[in-house]
Design an enzyme around this catalytic site. Structure first.
Site, PDB file in Angstrom:
ATOM      1  N   CYS A 242     -13.395  85.916  53.768  1.00  0.00           N
ATOM      2  CA  CYS A 242     -12.290  86.878  53.679  1.00  0.00           C
ATOM      3  C   CYS A 242     -12.388  87.794  52.466  1.00  0.00           C
ATOM      4  CB  CYS A 242     -10.957  86.140  53.682  1.00  0.00           C
ATOM      5  SG  CYS A 242     -10.653  85.219  55.210  1.00  0.00           S
TER       6      CYS A 242
ATOM      7  N   LYS B  23      -2.075  87.036  58.869  1.00  0.00           N
ATOM      8  CA  LYS B  23      -3.141  87.765  59.556  1.00  0.00           C
ATOM      9  C   LYS B  23      -4.050  86.835  60.344  1.00  0.00           C
ATOM     10  CE  LYS B  23      -6.283  87.824  55.527  1.00  0.00           C
ATOM     11  NZ  LYS B  23      -7.374  87.003  56.047  1.00  0.00           N
TER      12      LYS B  23
ATOM     13  N   ASP C  28      -5.255  84.717  50.729  1.00  0.00           N
ATOM     14  CA  ASP C  28      -5.283  83.466  51.506  1.00  0.00           C
ATOM     15  C   ASP C  28      -5.362  82.167  50.685  1.00  0.00           C
ATOM     16  OD1 ASP C  28      -5.478  85.470  53.393  1.00  0.00           O
ATOM     17  OD2 ASP C  28      -7.477  84.934  54.075  1.00  0.00           O
TER      18      ASP C  28
END
Length: 208
Positions: A117, A85, A24
């Site tokens: 995350c 996601k 990410d």
């Protein structure tokens, strides 16, 4: 010959069964994440290393419609899987299937945020008995104190907290490796940036 269990306990990485996870590192985080430039430089270096050594790279993006795609400085065209996601953990059903397809045993994890995350990805991987190596110089959060809290949490859970350069040389293994010259050149390319990495050095002291 050391057993798999011993290799995992010692944190030994096998090039044939190691996968990189890039978590990410997206455009909208650029102005909010602590030491974002240092983070991107490490991710860029690891991505280039994966190209040299053909280490599989898996990339996720959290709600890319709102948060943007992976920053352009990091090459991901060679990634074996890129996924948008909503789940915080990278271990989606598609990623899990890809790991099984690759016969992965170890995952090298870097990205953001360390306490959300990255942490949840690490714990999910450990729960499925993968050997996890988290880059201390390759994870960050919006609030800097969250980083060490998350790294300590992951280490207590059984992950290995390591540096990017350590992983690169461990996977290369031997100065006679056909990849050594290119890897050595990559290390030299990022040497000065590594000395300025705000995630590795805090108050001019390396974090142990």
């Amino acid at each position: 010959m050391a057993s798999v269990a011993v290799a995992r306990r010692l944190g030994r990485l096998n090039p044939k069964s190691t996968v990189f996870f890039l978590c990410d590192i997206q455009e909208r985080f650029r102005t909010g994440i602590h030491a974002f430039e240092s983070l991107v430089q490490v991710a860029q270096k690891m991505s280039k290393f994966s190209q040299i050594t053909k280490t599989p790279l898996i990339v996720t993006e959290q709600y890319s419609k709102g948060l943007g795609n992976t920053v352009s400085e990091i090459p991901i065209d060679h990634a074996v899987h890129v996924e948008d996601k909503s789940k915080f953990s990278m271990l989606t059903p598609l990623v899990s299937s890809k790991l099984k397809e690759l016969k992965a045993e170890s995952v090298v994890l870097f990205g953001i945020e360390s306490h959300v995350c990255v942490l949840q990805t690490c714990l999910d991987l450990l729960a499925q008995e993968y050997d996890v190596h988290v880059l201390a110089d390759g994870v960050s959060s919006m609030n800097a104190p969250e980083i060490d809290i998350a790294l300590n949490r992951m280490a207590r859970a059984g992950a290995h907290v390591v540096s990017s350069e350590s992983v690169m040389f461990q996977l290369t293994g031997d100065s006679k490796s056909p990849d050594f010259k290119a890897v050595s050149g990559l290390v030299k390319e990022y040497q000065e940036l590594a000395r300025q990495n705000l995630l590795l050095f805090k108050n001019n002291k390396a974090q142990l």
